[in-house]
Write a protein that holds these residues in place. Structure first.
Motif, PDB file in Angstrom:
ATOM      1  N   CYS A 194      99.636  95.861 175.169  1.00 38.54           N
ATOM      2  CA  CYS A 194     100.409  96.868 174.428  1.00 38.54           C
ATOM      3  C   CYS A 194     101.744  97.129 175.100  1.00 38.54           C
ATOM      4  CB  CYS A 194      99.611  98.162 174.325  1.00 38.54           C
ATOM      5  SG  CYS A 194      98.185  98.105 173.218  1.00 38.54           S
ATOM      6  N   ARG A 195     101.742  97.229 176.419  1.00 38.66           N
ATOM      7  CA  ARG A 195     102.983  97.510 177.131  1.00 38.66           C
ATOM      8  C   ARG A 195     103.957  96.343 177.030  1.00 38.66           C
ATOM      9  NH1 ARG A 195     100.050 100.208 182.460  1.00 38.66           N
ATOM     10  NH2 ARG A 195      99.718 102.289 181.524  1.00 38.66           N
ATOM     11  N   GLU A 196     103.425  95.143 176.986  1.00 36.96           N
ATOM     12  CA  GLU A 196     104.314  93.986 176.823  1.00 36.96           C
ATOM     13  C   GLU A 196     104.956  93.983 175.441  1.00 36.96           C
ATOM     14  OE1 GLU A 196     101.918  90.614 177.629  1.00 36.96           O
ATOM     15  OE2 GLU A 196     101.894  90.912 179.814  1.00 36.96           O
ATOM     16  N   VAL A 197     104.177  94.359 174.417  1.00 36.04           N
ATOM     17  CA  VAL A 197     104.744  94.405 173.069  1.00 36.04           C
ATOM     18  C   VAL A 197     105.762  95.529 172.950  1.00 36.04           C
ATOM     19  CG1 VAL A 197     104.179  94.796 170.637  1.00 36.04           C
ATOM     20  CG2 VAL A 197     102.683  93.373 172.051  1.00 36.04           C
ATOM     21  N   LEU A 198     105.472  96.679 173.515  1.00 35.85           N
ATOM     22  CA  LEU A 198     106.386  97.814 173.427  1.00 35.85           C
ATOM     23  C   LEU A 198     107.648  97.584 174.243  1.00 35.85           C
ATOM     24  CD1 LEU A 198     103.797 100.737 173.682  1.00 35.85           C
ATOM     25  CD2 LEU A 198     105.071 100.033 171.660  1.00 35.85           C
ATOM     26  N   ASP A 199     107.540  96.846 175.352  1.00 37.28           N
ATOM     27  CA  ASP A 199     108.706  96.471 176.164  1.00 37.28           C
ATOM     28  C   ASP A 199     109.537  97.689 176.572  1.00 37.28           C
ATOM     29  OD1 ASP A 199     110.380  94.805 177.542  1.00 37.28           O
ATOM     30  OD2 ASP A 199     111.609  94.274 175.781  1.00 37.28           O
ATOM     31  N   GLY A 200     108.845  98.685 177.118  1.00 33.19           N
ATOM     32  CA  GLY A 200     109.554  99.847 177.638  1.00 33.19           C
ATOM     33  C   GLY A 200     109.766 100.964 176.656  1.00 33.19           C
ATOM     34  N   THR A 201     109.571 100.724 175.362  1.00 29.40           N
ATOM     35  CA  THR A 201     109.720 101.791 174.377  1.00 29.40           C
ATOM     36  C   THR A 201     108.436 102.615 174.297  1.00 29.40           C
ATOM     37  OG1 THR A 201     108.959 100.355 172.584  1.00 29.40           O
ATOM     38  CG2 THR A 201     111.335 100.418 173.026  1.00 29.40           C
ATOM     39  N   SER A 202     108.581 103.821 173.721  1.00 23.65           N
ATOM     40  CA  SER A 202     107.433 104.717 173.597  1.00 23.65           C
ATOM     41  C   SER A 202     106.641 104.367 172.345  1.00 23.65           C
ATOM     42  CB  SER A 202     107.913 106.174 173.528  1.00 23.65           C
ATOM     43  OG  SER A 202     106.838 107.043 173.329  1.00 23.65           O
ATOM     44  N   GLY A 203     105.328 104.251 172.495  1.00 22.28           N
ATOM     45  CA  GLY A 203     104.476 103.916 171.354  1.00 22.28           C
ATOM     46  C   GLY A 203     103.006 104.018 171.726  1.00 22.28           C
ATOM     47  N   ALA A 204     102.178 104.214 170.737  1.00 26.17           N
ATOM     48  CA  ALA A 204     100.735 104.333 170.966  1.00 26.17           C
ATOM     49  C   ALA A 204     100.093 102.959 171.054  1.00 26.17           C
ATOM     50  CB  ALA A 204     100.095 105.136 169.840  1.00 26.17           C
ATOM     51  N   CYS A 205      98.998 102.896 171.779  1.00 21.47           N
ATOM     52  CA  CYS A 205      98.232 101.652 171.901  1.00 21.47           C
ATOM     53  C   CYS A 205      96.966 101.781 171.052  1.00 21.47           C
ATOM     54  CB  CYS A 205      97.889 101.374 173.360  1.00 21.47           C
ATOM     55  SG  CYS A 205      97.083  99.776 173.622  1.00 21.47           S
ATOM     56  N   PHE A 206      97.132 101.671 169.725  1.00 20.39           N
ATOM     57  CA  PHE A 206      95.995 101.775 168.816  1.00 20.39           C
ATOM     58  C   PHE A 206      95.120 100.527 168.825  1.00 20.39           C
ATOM     59  CE2 PHE A 206      98.984 104.756 166.573  1.00 20.39           C
ATOM     60  CZ  PHE A 206      98.275 105.906 166.873  1.00 20.39           C
ATOM     61  N   SER A 207      95.511  99.551 169.594  1.00 23.67           N
ATOM     62  CA  SER A 207      94.705  98.334 169.666  1.00 23.67           C
ATOM     63  C   SER A 207      93.315  98.609 170.219  1.00 23.67           C
ATOM     64  CB  SER A 207      95.411  97.294 170.543  1.00 23.67           C
ATOM     65  OG  SER A 207      96.679  96.967 170.015  1.00 23.67           O
ATOM     66  N   VAL A 208      93.171  99.671 171.011  1.00 17.16           N
ATOM     67  CA  VAL A 208      91.857  99.997 171.537  1.00 17.16           C
ATOM     68  C   VAL A 208      90.898 100.363 170.418  1.00 17.16           C
ATOM     69  CG1 VAL A 208      92.466 102.426 171.905  1.00 17.16           C
ATOM     70  CG2 VAL A 208      90.653 101.371 173.269  1.00 17.16           C
ATOM     71  N   LEU A 209      91.436 100.908 169.329  1.00 16.86           N
ATOM     72  CA  LEU A 209      90.578 101.257 168.191  1.00 16.86           C
ATOM     73  C   LEU A 209      90.139 100.012 167.429  1.00 16.86           C
ATOM     74  CD1 LEU A 209      92.502 104.381 166.828  1.00 16.86           C
ATOM     75  CD2 LEU A 209      90.684 104.290 168.536  1.00 16.86           C
ATOM     76  N   THR A 210      91.046  99.086 167.222  1.00 12.83           N
ATOM     77  CA  THR A 210      90.679  97.861 166.514  1.00 12.83           C
ATOM     78  C   THR A 210      89.800  96.958 167.366  1.00 12.83           C
ATOM     79  OG1 THR A 210      92.751  96.820 167.268  1.00 12.83           O
ATOM     80  CG2 THR A 210      92.785  97.929 165.135  1.00 12.83           C
ATOM     81  N   GLU A 211      89.927  97.087 168.697  1.00 11.31           N
ATOM     82  CA  GLU A 211      89.150  96.240 169.593  1.00 11.31           C
ATOM     83  C   GLU A 211      87.758  96.812 169.858  1.00 11.31           C
ATOM     84  OE1 GLU A 211      88.825  92.797 172.080  1.00 11.31           O
ATOM     85  OE2 GLU A 211      90.390  93.407 170.648  1.00 11.31           O
ATOM     86  N   ARG A 212      87.655  98.148 169.913  1.00  9.73           N
ATOM     87  CA  ARG A 212      86.386  98.780 170.290  1.00  9.73           C
ATOM     88  C   ARG A 212      85.829  99.682 169.180  1.00  9.73           C
ATOM     89  NH1 ARG A 212      85.254  98.473 175.833  1.00  9.73           N
ATOM     90  NH2 ARG A 212      86.383  96.662 176.665  1.00  9.73           N
ATOM     91  N   TRP A 213      86.181  99.454 167.923  1.00  5.13           N
ATOM     92  CA  TRP A 213      85.703 100.320 166.846  1.00  5.13           C
ATOM     93  C   TRP A 213      84.188 100.313 166.747  1.00  5.13           C
ATOM     94  CZ3 TRP A 213      82.630  98.403 163.022  1.00  5.13           C
ATOM     95  CH2 TRP A 213      82.597  97.009 162.881  1.00  5.13           C
ATOM     96  N   ASN A 214      83.584  99.136 167.005  1.00  3.82           N
ATOM     97  CA  ASN A 214      82.132  99.061 166.875  1.00  3.82           C
ATOM     98  C   ASN A 214      81.430  99.908 167.928  1.00  3.82           C
ATOM     99  OD1 ASN A 214      83.149  97.344 168.831  1.00  3.82           O
ATOM    100  ND2 ASN A 214      81.488  95.877 168.644  1.00  3.82           N
ATOM    101  N   GLN A 215      81.984  99.967 169.139  1.00  2.04           N
ATOM    102  CA  GLN A 215      81.383 100.788 170.176  1.00  2.04           C
ATOM    103  C   GLN A 215      81.600 102.278 169.904  1.00  2.04           C
ATOM    104  OE1 GLN A 215      82.783  99.506 174.000  1.00  2.04           O
ATOM    105  NE2 GLN A 215      81.984  97.415 173.767  1.00  2.04           N
ATOM    106  N   LEU A 216      82.749 102.628 169.346  1.00  6.39           N
ATOM    107  CA  LEU A 216      83.001 104.021 169.011  1.00  6.39           C
ATOM    108  C   LEU A 216      82.066 104.517 167.918  1.00  6.39           C
ATOM    109  CD1 LEU A 216      86.907 103.974 169.044  1.00  6.39           C
ATOM    110  CD2 LEU A 216      85.433 105.149 170.678  1.00  6.39           C
ATOM    111  N   LEU A 217      81.685 103.651 167.009  1.00  6.01           N
ATOM    112  CA  LEU A 217      80.837 104.062 165.888  1.00  6.01           C
ATOM    113  C   LEU A 217      79.351 103.859 166.162  1.00  6.01           C
ATOM    114  CD1 LEU A 217      82.872 102.720 162.827  1.00  6.01           C
ATOM    115  CD2 LEU A 217      82.858 105.026 163.789  1.00  6.01           C
TER     116      LEU A 217
END
Length: 432
Positions: free
Chosen positions: A78-101
């Motif tokens: 996520c930090r590499e994609v954002l490249d210093g800009t401010s932004g959320a890392c929602f990838s954790v939701l798409t990666e771990r949705w099954n564990q959250l549910l």
């Protein structure tokens, strides 16, 4: 009539003029704003201040959310994609949705089972929540808890069948004794059902009736928001009738029943829920027969149900106390016995009065299910604080995960609140 006289008669219109639109200040958004936001100078100042606070919050959060990353495989990505800009890392939701549910141990190929149980929950709850539906649907409502148990836990079909038989026997005992005293019949029915469950469970374990018809899942493998939903629905459904019985038992003319209910209510209300959960985890197993191996999930359900039932009992007792004495006298004048007067006259009015308090307890109970994480049950908060944040890939991602958990709880609690308001309007709780 002469033409001169006809011209002197006033003109009378035979058709109405088409209606014109009201002024902008007398209708639409302008009228709503003037009435609700700027009716007085203090209201106008507060409205402007609130709008400014909302603007500050959105100005700080919207860019962060809109600039969020959904496709990275770790926080570093996520930090590499954002490249210093401010932004959320929602990838954790798409990666771990099954564990959250569903938790991290529930087999992924069996997700269809709790999902099907969740969908059937709405079918089973519909005839209870919306009483205009055909009463025949209540048959499925009564069978749903045993079907949901079999879907989620699996194993042999005989376990939910024995539980169903126990409920039938308990209801028969309740129906036999309720005419004498509601609380006596209710608790006697629970005791009879418990005896049938204990005997049936011993027989199943002794003779091993049949092989498991579905893959069996241990309670330790349950987790995620599924666990919160299971605890919330189960405990609220059980605590409401038990709370009614405790409220009536506290007003019982039988000294023993009244004393037991008073001691139970006052003791439970004086102990924090987290203490009861530790008792469920450590001590409650000692109250069951040796070798019974009572599941931790069942012990937690028992303790949360007891906790919630004590508070619901006090809410319903307040509803009973709010009824005028004439309602009880009216029931006696109609020749109704105790059970009939309570079922047909007293309890319907007391429950209507108690709707806001019951809903408040139900919402609080559902949110308190997150406390089970302290006894090593990985609900959605336990999953976030444990396996997900403990992994090196997502260590440091907090806001995104807890925003997701808060959103899930908000959807359920808001739905409960809206339903209660609809029910109050439908039942005319204000006695208009």
């Amino acid at each position: 009539m002469s033409d001169t006289h006809a011209e002197s008669v006033a003109f009378v219109r035979e058709t109405a003029l088409p209606p014109t639109a009201p002024p902008m200040a007398a209708s639409g958004p302008v009228l709503w704003a003037r009435t609700n936001l700027f009716a007085t100078w203090p209201n106008a100042i507060l409205s402007i201040a609130a709008a400014y606070v909302i603007y500050l919050i959105l100005a700080a959060t919207l860019p962060w959310m809109l600039n969020g990353v959904w496709t990275a495989d770790s926080l570093r990505g996520c930090r590499e994609v954002l490249d210093g800009t401010s932004g959320a890392c929602f990838s954790v939701l798409t990666e771990r949705w099954n564990q959250l549910l569903f938790g991290f141990n529930y087999p992924s190929e069996l997700y269809w089972r709790p999902t099907l149980a969740f969908v059937l929950l709405f079918v089973a709850a519909a005839p209870v929540l919306f009483f205009d539906l055909p009463r025949k649907l209540l048959i499925f409502t009564g069978l749903y808890p045993f079907l949901a148990y079999w879907l989620i836990w699996g194993g042999t079909i005989f376990i939910p069948l024995v539980a169903l038989i126990g409920v039938i026997v308990g209801y028969a005992v309740y129906d036999r004794l309720v005419k004498r005293n509601f609380a006596l019949g209710f608790f006697s029915g629970i005791a009879a059902a418990a005896v049938v469950w204990w005997i049936g469970g011993a027989l199943i374990e002794q003779f091993a009736f049949g092989a498991p018809m579905m893959e069996e899942i241990a309670s330790r493998n349950l987790g995620g928001f599924m666990l919160n939903m299971m605890l919330g629905v189960t405990c609220v459904s059980l605590s409401l009738p038990i709370g009614v019985a405790l409220a009536l038992g506290r007003q019982s003319s039988l000294p023993v029943v009244k004393m037991i209910c008073v001691v139970f209510i006052e003791f439970i209300r004086g102990v924090p829920l987290i203490t009861l959960l530790f008792v469920a985890n450590v001590m409650l197993a000692y109250f069951f027969p040796p070798g019974s191996g009572v599941d931790l999930f069942l012990r937690v359900v028992i303790m949360i149900t007891m906790f919630s039932a004590a508070y619901i009992a006090e809410v319903i007792r307040g509803g009973l106390a709010a009824l005028p004495k004439g309602q009880y006298e009216a029931a006696d004048s109609l020749g109704l016995d105790y059970a009939q007067s309570m079922r047909l006259i007293i309890l319907p009015q007391a429950l209507k009065i108690s709707i806001p308090g019951i809903v408040n307890i139900a919402v609080g109970l559902f949110k308190d299910t997150t406390l089970v994480s302290v006894i090593s049950l990985f609900d959605i908060v336990g999953m976030i604080r444990g396996p997900i944040l403990a992994s090196t890939d997502w260590a440091g991602v907090y806001w995104e995960l807890f925003m997701f958990a808060g959103g899930m709880f908000f959807i359920v609690c808001y739905g409960i609140s809206q339903y209660s308001q609809w029910l109050e309007r439908r039942l005319a709780t204000d006695h208009r």
